[in-house]
Motif scaffolding. Structure first.
Motif, PDB file in Angstrom:
ATOM      1  N   PHE A   1      -8.667  47.842 101.346  1.00 56.14           N
ATOM      2  CA  PHE A   1      -7.343  48.049 100.782  1.00 56.14           C
ATOM      3  C   PHE A   1      -7.418  49.143  99.725  1.00 56.14           C
ATOM      4  O   PHE A   1      -8.433  49.317  99.061  1.00 56.14           O
ATOM      5  N   ASP A   2      -6.326  49.872  99.567  1.00 51.66           N
ATOM      6  CA  ASP A   2      -6.278  50.920  98.563  1.00 51.66           C
ATOM      7  C   ASP A   2      -4.823  51.174  98.224  1.00 51.66           C
ATOM      8  O   ASP A   2      -4.057  51.673  99.051  1.00 51.66           O
ATOM      9  N   GLY A   3      -4.430  50.790  97.028  1.00 47.33           N
ATOM     10  CA  GLY A   3      -3.035  50.995  96.638  1.00 47.33           C
ATOM     11  C   GLY A   3      -2.090  50.189  97.497  1.00 47.33           C
ATOM     12  O   GLY A   3      -2.196  48.967  97.589  1.00 47.33           O
ATOM     13  N   TYR A   4      -1.185  50.879  98.198  1.00 45.63           N
ATOM     14  CA  TYR A   4      -0.167  50.212  98.993  1.00 45.63           C
ATOM     15  C   TYR A   4      -0.523  50.131 100.469  1.00 45.63           C
ATOM     16  O   TYR A   4       0.291  49.719 101.289  1.00 45.63           O
ATOM     17  N   SER A   5      -1.708  50.540 100.822  1.00 46.18           N
ATOM     18  CA  SER A   5      -2.072  50.561 102.235  1.00 46.18           C
ATOM     19  C   SER A   5      -3.295  49.692 102.484  1.00 46.18           C
ATOM     20  O   SER A   5      -3.883  49.132 101.567  1.00 46.18           O
ATOM     21  N   GLY A   6      -3.655  49.589 103.742  1.00 46.05           N
ATOM     22  CA  GLY A   6      -4.815  48.788 104.091  1.00 46.05           C
ATOM     23  C   GLY A   6      -4.967  48.663 105.583  1.00 46.05           C
ATOM     24  O   GLY A   6      -4.025  48.918 106.335  1.00 46.05           O
TER      25      GLY A   6
ATOM     26  N   ARG B   1     -14.530  42.956 101.567  1.00 43.73           N
ATOM     27  CA  ARG B   1     -14.327  43.760 100.360  1.00 43.73           C
ATOM     28  C   ARG B   1     -13.499  42.936  99.388  1.00 43.73           C
ATOM     29  O   ARG B   1     -12.390  42.505  99.708  1.00 43.73           O
ATOM     30  N   ALA B   2     -14.033  42.720  98.186  1.00 45.08           N
ATOM     31  CA  ALA B   2     -13.387  41.862  97.196  1.00 45.08           C
ATOM     32  C   ALA B   2     -12.587  42.685  96.186  1.00 45.08           C
ATOM     33  O   ALA B   2     -12.889  43.854  95.932  1.00 45.08           O
ATOM     34  N   PHE B   3     -11.576  42.044  95.590  1.00 46.74           N
ATOM     35  CA  PHE B   3     -10.739  42.687  94.585  1.00 46.74           C
ATOM     36  C   PHE B   3     -10.505  41.704  93.440  1.00 46.74           C
ATOM     37  O   PHE B   3     -10.425  40.496  93.651  1.00 46.74           O
ATOM     38  N   ASN B   4     -10.368  42.248  92.232  1.00 49.68           N
ATOM     39  CA  ASN B   4     -10.197  41.405  91.055  1.00 49.68           C
ATOM     40  C   ASN B   4      -9.310  42.138  90.065  1.00 49.68           C
ATOM     41  O   ASN B   4      -9.663  43.219  89.596  1.00 49.68           O
TER      42      ASN B   4
ATOM     43  N   PHE C   1     -10.419  41.947 101.992  1.00 47.46           N
ATOM     44  CA  PHE C   1     -10.364  42.477 103.354  1.00 47.46           C
ATOM     45  C   PHE C   1     -11.658  42.118 104.082  1.00 47.46           C
ATOM     46  O   PHE C   1     -12.757  42.426 103.606  1.00 47.46           O
ATOM     47  N   VAL C   2     -11.530  41.464 105.246  1.00 45.86           N
ATOM     48  CA  VAL C   2     -12.693  41.131 106.063  1.00 45.86           C
ATOM     49  C   VAL C   2     -13.084  42.381 106.846  1.00 45.86           C
ATOM     50  O   VAL C   2     -12.387  42.786 107.782  1.00 45.86           O
ATOM     51  N   CYS C   3     -14.189  42.962 106.458  1.00 46.98           N
ATOM     52  CA  CYS C   3     -14.602  44.257 106.995  1.00 46.98           C
ATOM     53  C   CYS C   3     -15.371  44.117 108.313  1.00 46.98           C
ATOM     54  O   CYS C   3     -15.216  44.928 109.213  1.00 46.98           O
ATOM     55  N   PHE C   4     -16.199  43.093 108.418  1.00 53.99           N
ATOM     56  CA  PHE C   4     -16.963  42.827 109.639  1.00 53.99           C
ATOM     57  C   PHE C   4     -16.961  41.327 109.904  1.00 53.99           C
ATOM     58  O   PHE C   4     -17.207  40.531 108.996  1.00 53.99           O
ATOM     59  N   ARG C   5     -16.677  40.951 111.147  1.00 51.33           N
ATOM     60  CA  ARG C   5     -16.731  39.530 111.502  1.00 51.33           C
ATOM     61  C   ARG C   5     -17.346  39.349 112.886  1.00 51.33           C
ATOM     62  O   ARG C   5     -17.329  40.260 113.729  1.00 51.33           O
ATOM     63  N   ALA C   6     -17.861  38.167 113.120  1.00 52.52           N
ATOM     64  CA  ALA C   6     -18.708  37.925 114.284  1.00 52.52           C
ATOM     65  C   ALA C   6     -17.957  37.940 115.604  1.00 52.52           C
ATOM     66  O   ALA C   6     -18.557  38.205 116.649  1.00 52.52           O
TER      67      ALA C   6
END
Length: 661
Positions: free
Chosen positions: A60-65, A321-324, A448-453
């Motif tokens: 995610f970045d700003g208003y997009s993702g 990817r985590a955000f805080n 955001f889940v970047c990689f999943r099985a």
């Protein structure tokens, strides 16, 4: 950092200058924590479409993702069209473009110094951690090169930093055949796999060995299928008209495996091996088939895996990817998703989801309720459609609100307001939180889940079927697991038997390869992938590797069925078509279709009014003219540059591709 590639005449990618950081690697990369903090700077953000930084990890970045990037194709649309669907509209630029080495240089610099320091025993700290962070450098370089491969195909392979010397820089501009680039990417990932572990400090917020394996499988399948479906064309080495053959350094090219077919098989084998290692190590996150409508309702792990702040506890998640907000890294994805942001899934996508009994919607006994109303399309349907498409009446905000909010009965298909409008009525729902606090501007902490099985499951299914022509025991196991989680009858043979490819072809571009319908088994593997990855922005990569766009001639993407019972939900004056002044139209005419046609609302000045068309050249992007000039010995004669243009594209700025091919 500069924009262009080489340090020639002041226009360069700064290949001879240290990458930006708080300290140089010579003085800094001397401990495991320094390696960790340095390399994480190159994880990047939501840069998937940026020519310079698009090879970094999505986020995610700003208003997009990424969950808003399911467009523009047969899965989803925005209000704006895309020039690649109008031959002649997309042109060669004078400068810039995907021929860019900014991140490659920075990662080469890191790898050079980290490896040298490690070999000289100059790095202090935990040895497994040191090796892991060096492995991250190889993985990120592979990820960057994969981005360039997808856009440009043949590409230079540069593994070291270079001096500001014109002859040296011109020499390394030589493009390597795309299969060699893919092999290089896989070799980098093999290095990463040998160095990395699956338990780094930071857990699933850091890259791991399993990420490297999954990326290896992704790259291998991409290249195998690209070479299979583009075989014999100018898009592959030694194909008819391949421009690489015009350069002496690529003439008489020999495949490492001995043949084009050998390359395809080698990549399929790599995809099968790597994907199986990941798939066998991870179970799928369960779907309890609960849709929360009150704060006390049980949460659904499958839904929340994409919309929570910390998905580390979900079995399927490999990296996120985590955000805080307290660290000033929160974003506004859910603000955009909450109001739909002039996006939406297509009618074509809706038609592809199976019923829970495993039948396509058109099959006898399917039980499909129809699409007169958007909510009807969810009845007894694949749970991926139920959960991740937001329909009128669905609960929107459940937590931190005085009363539960619901999506409006009449979605804003007529509106051009970002806060109110949806292009199709079928609103994006993956990653959408039900916590109102995270829908506020700049306060979203959704991860955001970047990689999943599950992707590994899908890769193995496709690669093994292409390689062996059968569904083996592993593929059978993985396929059934995916369908069970989706609430669909796990007997995929039932679906295959009921599949009518002539009907599927109406709504799914992936029903084709090279303008020919694929067999029903392969199609249903592709369908599974399409539905499982709903909203995750992977559709375009699949379409180009399958060569699934050749058949596009005046194709019209559609939304919900507005000219039916649904129109009664709207106040008079909202749904306007066939106005004397067409600029007052808010929706498309019922004379065109019962379904909303996003690109046929206004005709004047609309390049997309007649639908989407495609030409072969658009499977790859062109190289900008600047790069030919600065690598030509005299700085003027493009033909003397070691670089060659991609198939079908001219070497004249402002001109479009050859539409006859």
């Amino acid at each position: 950092m500069g924009i262009c590639l080489f340090a020639i005449s002041g226009c360069n990618d700064y290949l001879d200058i240290q990458p930006e950081s708080t300290a140089s690697p010579e003085n800094y990369l001397k401990s495991d924590d320094q390696l960790a903090s340095y390399i994480i700077n190159y994880y990047g953000g939501n840069t998937q479409t940026d020519v310079a930084t698009g090879g970094q990890l999505p986020s995610f970045d700003g208003y997009s993702g990424p969950y808003l990037n399911e467009a523009i194709n047969d899965n989803g649309v925005t209000r704006n069209g895309d020039s690649k669907y109008v031959p002649g509209l997309k042109t060669v630029s004078q400068s810039g473009g995907y021929w860019n080495f900014t991140n490659i240089y920075a990662l080469n610099y890191y790898i050079e110094h980290a490896v040298a320091n490690y070999n000289a025993k100059l790095i202090t700290g935990n040895d497994p951690s040191i090796r892991h962070y060096i492995g991250e450098g190889y993985l990120l370089r592979a990820h960057e090169y994969f981005f360039r491969l997808k856009h440009l195909g043949d590409f230079p392979i540069i593994t070291r930093t270079l001096p500001d010397n014109k002859d040296t820089l011109i020499e390394v501009s030589k493009r390597r055949p795309r299969n060699e680039v893919a092999r290089f990417i896989i070799s980098d990932l093999d290095k990463a796999i040998s160095l990395m572990n699956n338990n780094p400090v930071g857990g699933k917020t850091r890259l791991t060995k399993n990420v490297a394996l999954l990326l290896k499988a992704r790259v291998a399948l991409f290249e195998a299928t690209w070479e299979k479906y583009h075989a014999g064309t100018a898009m592959v080495p030694n194909g008819s008209g391949w421009p690489g053959a015009s350069k002496d350094y690529n003439s008489n090219y020999k495949f490492p495996s001995g043949s084009a077919e050998g390359e395809i098989n080698w990549f399929l084998e790599q995809a099968m091996d790597a994907s199986a290692q990941v798939a066998d190590a991870f179970t799928l996150t369960p779907n309890n088939k609960v849709i929360r409508s009150t704060p006390t309702d049980q949460k659904n792990p499958y839904y929340d895996m994409f919309s929570c702040t910390n998905p580390s506890g979900y079995s399927e998640v490999i990296m996120y990817r985590a955000f805080n907000q307290s660290l000033n890294v929160a974003h506004s994805f859910n603000l955009q998703a909450y109001f739909s942001s002039l996006r939406g899934y297509t009618h074509q996508f809706e038609q592809s989801f199976l019923m829970q009994n495993g039948l396509p919607i058109y099959a006898n006994g399917s039980g499909y309720k129809g699409d007169d109303y958007i909510a009807d399309t969810k009845v007894n349907r694949d749970w991926r459609w139920i959960l991740f498409m937001k329909a009128p009446g669905d609960p929107r905000a459940v937590e931190n609100v005085s009363a539960v909010e619901y999506y409006p009965a009449a979605p804003g298909i007529y509106s051009t307001d970002t806060k109110l409008g949806t292009t199709t009525g079928y609103m994006y729902g993956k990653g959408v939180t039900q916590n109102f606090n995270y829908t506020l501007d700049g306060r979203d902490e959704t991860a955001f889940v970047c990689f999943r099985a599950s992707e590994a499951y899908l890769i193995y299914m496709e690669a093994s079927y292409l390689k062996n022509g059968t569904i083996d025991s592993k593929a059978d196991k993985y396929w059934r697991a995916l369908r069970e989680r989706a609430g669909v009858d796990p007997d995929y043979t039932k679906t295959i038997a009921a599949t009518d490819m002539s009907k599927e072809a109406l709504n799914d571009w992936g029903a084709y390869s090279h303008n020919k319908l694929v067999d029903a088994t392969l199609y249903n593997i592709r369908r599974e992938r399409r539905c499982e990855l709903i909203g995750e922005g992977m559709r375009w990569d699949d379409l180009i590797r399958w060569r699934a766009l050749d058949q596009l001639v005046n194709f019209q993407l559609e939304g919900c069925k507005i000219w039916g019972p649904m129109q009664k939900l709207y106040k008079t004056g909202l749904l306007l078509a066939d106005q004397a002044n067409e600029k007052k139209n808010t929706v498309s005419s019922p004379s065109l279709s019962d379904y909303l046609r996003v690109y046929q609302i206004v005709k004047s000045g609309n390049e997309y009014y007649n639908g989407f068309n495609f030409c072969q050249a658009h499977y790859l992007d062109p190289i900008s003219i600047q790069h030919f000039l600065i690598t030509a010995p005299d700085g003027q004669t493009i033909a003397d540059s070691p670089i060659y243009q991609n198939p079908g594209w001219p070497t004249v700025a402002g001109e479009g591709a050859d539409t006859s091919k």
